[in-house]
Design an enzyme around this catalytic site. Structure first.
Site, PDB file in Angstrom:
ATOM      1  N   GLY A 250      36.133 -14.264 -26.451  1.00 22.60           N
ATOM      2  CA  GLY A 250      35.684 -14.973 -25.249  1.00 22.60           C
ATOM      3  C   GLY A 250      35.009 -14.043 -24.261  1.00 22.60           C
ATOM      4  O   GLY A 250      34.005 -14.402 -23.620  1.00 22.60           O
ATOM      5  N   ASP A 251      35.537 -12.833 -24.130  1.00 26.18           N
ATOM      6  CA  ASP A 251      34.930 -11.831 -23.239  1.00 26.18           C
ATOM      7  C   ASP A 251      33.562 -11.413 -23.778  1.00 26.18           C
ATOM      8  O   ASP A 251      32.624 -11.185 -23.016  1.00 26.18           O
ATOM      9  CB  ASP A 251      35.840 -10.607 -23.115  1.00 26.18           C
TER      10      ASP A 251
END
Length: 314
Positions: A250-251
């Site tokens: 997600g990052d």
């Protein structure tokens, strides 16, 4: 300059344990110790993509110093504030057991140290970008992100927030450029279980009504959905591949999106790069390299579509 803020950085102990069994002694087949925390992950993927940035936040003790040293080895600028007591947390990530983590609490951050960070952020200027990402230690109030944006509201800065619950909701009135919840987090905000893409689009629009400009929702194996500031919706199916490590995907999506946005100022390209970066990291042992992300983007950009099919999530 792009700045990332990580209130609760970590040393991530990432291990593969074949046939992990509760109640027995399990031995690793592979292990790594790497700097972690959502903002730091964004900084590392941005660096991999050749985007200069500075990591901000708080570190403490010998573990905090190790985080600093590892980032400096990677050539990532940082201006961490050293806390007087405690130590930066250690997070255990079972890479071979999807989604299994044991995360530490993190040190206490005093009001005086919080003020030091605010003073650092006061130096940001027009054209800079700020990414607020991840959880906060228990010693902080859940309005810390909104306090930062209140302080910066008169500056022409690109703001990105990747957080959950009240941390995210309270910043929306400051109209951040991008927020990035995943499906579970989006449902958590509205106290519902999201089961279809139509529901994702609906609740993304609710975030937009509250002030978010662009809403990027990651859907794990189902890909991602972007609600643009104009109201247009883009979706992309996840590329096929073998999940190796979901930590930081997600990052990576946030970093890929920003890299694409600042290169072309085109949301479709930014979206494609975000999905590519998130997928490439998920299919890699750790955070994806530029070569892996660009190769994945050649696949993803052909999957980006306008609108969405009203289908159920896997």
């Amino acid at each position: 300059m792009i700045y990332t803020v990580t209130f609760n950085p970590s040393l991530d102990y990432i291990v593969s344990v074949p046939d992990f069994t509760l109640g027995l002694t399990n031995r690793t087949s592979h292990e790594m110790i790497l700097p972690g925390g959502k903002g730091i992950n964004v900084s590392m993927v941005l660096k991999n993509l050749g985007v200069d940035n500075t990591a901000l936040g708080f570190i403490a003790g010998f573990t905090g110093e190790k985080v600093r040293q590892e980032l400096e080895k990677l050539g990532i600028k940082n201006a961490f504030i050293q806390l007087d007591d405690g130590f930066t947390r250690i997070n255990v990530k079972l890479a071979s057991t999807e989604g299994t983590e044991i995360n530490g609490i993190g040190p206490t951050i005093s009001k005086s140290h919080q003020e030091k960070l605010l003073q650092q952020l006061d130096t940001l200027k027009k054209g800079d970008a700020l990414i607020l990402a991840g959880s906060i230690p228990q010693s902080l109030d859940d309005d810390i992100y909104s306090n930062i944006l209140e302080r910066l509201k008169e500056k022409d800065i690109t703001i990105v927030v990747d957080a959950t619950k009240e941390l995210l909701v309270k910043v929306l009135k400051y109209h951040p450029f991008l927020v990035k919840p995943n499906v579970f987090e989006l449902g958590e905000i509205f106290d519902t279980e999201i089961k279809t893409k139509a529901e994702i689009a609906h609740y993304a629009k609710e975030l937009q009504k509250l002030g978010a400009r662009n809403v990027l929702v990651s859907m794990a194996g189902d890909g991602a959905l972007l609600l643009e500031e104009t109201g247009a919706i883009l979706t992309a199916k996840a590329p096929e591949g073998t999940l190796v490590n979901s930590v930081g995907s997600g990052d990576s999506m946030v970093a890929g999106f920003l890299s694409g946005w600042f290169k072309k100022k085109d949301l479709r390209h930014a979206f494609s790069m975000g999905v590519a970066a998130g997928s490439a990291s998920a299919f890699s042992q750790y955070l994806a390299t530029e070569e892996e992300i660009l190769a994945m983007n050649e696949i993803v950009k052909g999957k980006v579509e306008e609108g969405y099919e009203n289908s159920r999530l896997n």
